[in-house]
Design an enzyme around this catalytic site. Sequence first.
Site, short mmCIF file in Angstrom:
data_model
loop_
_atom_site.label_atom_id
_atom_site.label_comp_id
_atom_site.label_asym_id
_atom_site.label_seq_id
_atom_site.Cartn_x
_atom_site.Cartn_y
_atom_site.Cartn_z
N SER A 54 0.79 -1.24 0.00
CA SER A 54 0.00 0.00 0.00
C SER A 54 0.82 1.29 0.00
CB SER A 54 -1.05 -0.01 1.10
OG SER A 54 -0.52 0.20 2.36
N THR A 86 -2.51 -2.29 4.58
CA THR A 86 -3.11 -1.51 5.67
C THR A 86 -2.47 -0.14 5.87
OG1 THR A 86 -1.69 -2.56 7.32
CG2 THR A 86 -3.87 -3.56 6.94
N ASP A 87 -1.23 0.05 5.36
CA ASP A 87 -0.54 1.32 5.63
C ASP A 87 -1.30 2.54 5.11
OD1 ASP A 87 1.43 -0.28 6.70
OD2 ASP A 87 2.92 0.12 5.14
N1 ASP Z 1 3.10 -2.65 4.58
C1 ASP Z 1 1.88 -3.38 4.29
C2 ASP Z 1 1.08 -2.62 3.24
O1 ASP Z 1 0.42 -1.69 3.56
C3 ASP Z 1 1.09 -3.54 5.52
C4 ASP Z 1 -0.19 -4.31 5.38
O2 ASP Z 1 -0.71 -4.55 4.34
O3 ASP Z 1 -0.71 -4.68 6.44
O4 ASP Z 1 1.12 -2.98 2.12
#
Ligand code: ASP
Length: 324
Positions: A54, A86-87
């Site tokens: 993300s 989630t980022d």
């Molecule tokens: N770094 C990851 C992202 O955002 C974290 C996640 O997906 O939980 O792609």
Amino acid sequence: MKKILAIHTGGTISMSQDDSGEVVQNEKNPIANQDNLLGRNIKIVNEELFNLPSPHITPKVMLKIVKRIKEAEHEGYYGVVVTHGTDTLEETAYFLDLTLKNDMPVVVTGAMRSSNEIGSDGLYNLLNAAATAASEDAKGKGVLVVMNDEIHTARYVTKTHTTNVATFRTPTFGPIGIISKHHPSFFQELIQSEVVDINNVVDGVYLIKGFAGMDGTLFDALDNGKTKGLVIEGLGAGNLPPETLPSLQKLLDRNIPIILVSRCINGVAQDIYAYHGGGIELQDMGLTICHGLNGQKARIKLIVGLSAGKSGQELARFMGNAIS
Ligand code: ASP
């Protein structure tokens, strides 16, 4: 049979851990093979639109997700789930919320543990998100974020922990629903806010956090002919060190909209303080106070407003009050 389109975009939910413990991307999404939700009358149709961590997601990518969801409205889907890293999940979710006019349930989800880790939450969250997208009660509530058995609004949810599965929270207002045994229940809903149609996204919209002893250096760097808008996370209820004011005035003189939110995790920015650099002076100078959004959400809203061609008072009204 309710058909739910699951649009996968990447992130930990589509990753796995290798033998050395590193979390890596996969060519084939390990959770994009579920098409039946716990034997219920729900069919998930999986589609891999992107495979991006993300931090690689940009507003242009967000607009492509919006376009795909608009097409899905005409393809007989009852609802849509978007899986996402989630980022920056809260930014994409809010972008969708501001730009999708329909009542079709749209639910964004992700995972904190990748697909083959013990206690992986990806498939669990996907099923909960699909159950929510298939729920009659999810209609007309704006874009929702489902993570860890809770239902949050895209407008106010934020990632609060780097690794914990209970990372997504809604400070100040709380989640609007919970999920138990894959059954969603809603307890409150948001006051509606303006939704706008956009076909492109502007660049040059920045976010800067206030700090003790701040001066105009960072703001002067934005006086570069390319900046189209700025969001500042002010101190407390929305105040800034007085040394920043001359540089802010220069940006305002160039008609660059400056939006003020609070760097506090709870509460809303307001024009309370009358001292030099306080919220009252900042508002009198021409900064727009945005009540209730965090910095990254206010930036997304500013991008959407500018991309819709809003300026001046109209933009200030659009940005000014996230609550109504
Ligand atoms: N770094 C990851 C992202 O955002 C974290 C996640 O997906 O939980 O792609």
